[in-house]
Write an enzyme that holds these catalytic residues in place. Structure first.
Site, short mmCIF file in Angstrom:
data_model
loop_
_atom_site.label_atom_id
_atom_site.label_comp_id
_atom_site.label_asym_id
_atom_site.label_seq_id
_atom_site.Cartn_x
_atom_site.Cartn_y
_atom_site.Cartn_z
CG ASP A 107 -61.67 39.39 -5.44
OD1 ASP A 107 -60.83 40.22 -5.08
OD2 ASP A 107 -62.78 39.71 -5.90
CE LYS A 135 -65.50 36.01 -6.14
NZ LYS A 135 -65.88 36.80 -7.31
CG ASP A 163 -72.84 46.07 -3.15
OD1 ASP A 163 -71.67 45.67 -3.06
OD2 ASP A 163 -73.13 47.20 -3.60
NE ARG A 169 -73.86 47.20 0.46
CZ ARG A 169 -72.61 46.96 0.13
NH1 ARG A 169 -72.02 45.86 0.57
NH2 ARG A 169 -71.93 47.78 -0.63
#
Length: 185
Positions: A107, A135, A163, A169
């Protein structure tokens, strides 16, 4: 774990298990073409990329070596700044080797930039990045080849190794976590 087991905790399923596995096979084939005749070192970023790294290695049609790094990012109010702490270093020498950093999601780029710089100091033949998810705010990593599975929007993404506070997960799909799930604890 199936999404139906935590349906009330998820906002939206982004990718099904089938979509993920199809794209993992495509990425493995693409890497196999690039590294034909060589044995790349896949550096999985623990813990979030463990599932993706293993599936990518299993889909790879030739020899590949696996190793792991674990790091923790500490971000400030500015998402592009912060610090990174190494928790687990490589177990193999990557000098003169082709290295592919494997991550679940990229990200802000803070962690990935740190990893690229850290591994570049070890004199590998090449460094590439392969992440399942990217992202919108992901920067370009100048001079580094990148392979991404899917572009995704903002949100707290869980499943397929990713997670939230150690949970989700083992979710077979990738989904956004419903804000109500993490807003109140």
């Amino acid at each position: 774990m199936e999404a139906s087991h935590v349906r009330g905790e998820l906002d939206e399923i982004l990718l099904t298990e089938e979509q993920i596995q199809t794209r993992v096979a495509e990425l493995a084939a693409e890497l196999g073409t690039v590294y034909a005749g060589r044995t790349p070192v896949l550096v999985g970023v623990l813990n979030g990329a463990a599932t993706f790294t293993v599936d990518l290695a299993r889909a790879y049609a030739d020899q590949v070596e696996l190793t792991w790094m674990a790091i923790r990012s500490y971000r400030t109010h500015n998402p592009a700044s912060g610090s990174v702490r190494l928790l687990k270093d490589l177990d193999v020498d990557i000098t003169g080797r082709d290295v592919v950093i494997v991550d679940g999601v990229v990200d802000t780029g803070l962690t990935m930039n740190w990893l690229i710089a850290n591994l570049a100091q070890r004199s590998p033949a090449s460094i590439a990045v392969c992440a399942l998810l990217r992202k919108p705010e992901t920067p370009r990593f100048e001079g580094t080849t990148t392979y991404f599975g899917f572009d995704v929007g903002p949100g707290n993404i869980v499943g397929y190794g990713l997670d939230h506070q150690g949970r989700y997960r083992n979710l077979r799909c990738a989904a956004t976590l419903a804000p109500r799930t993490y807003a109140v604890k």
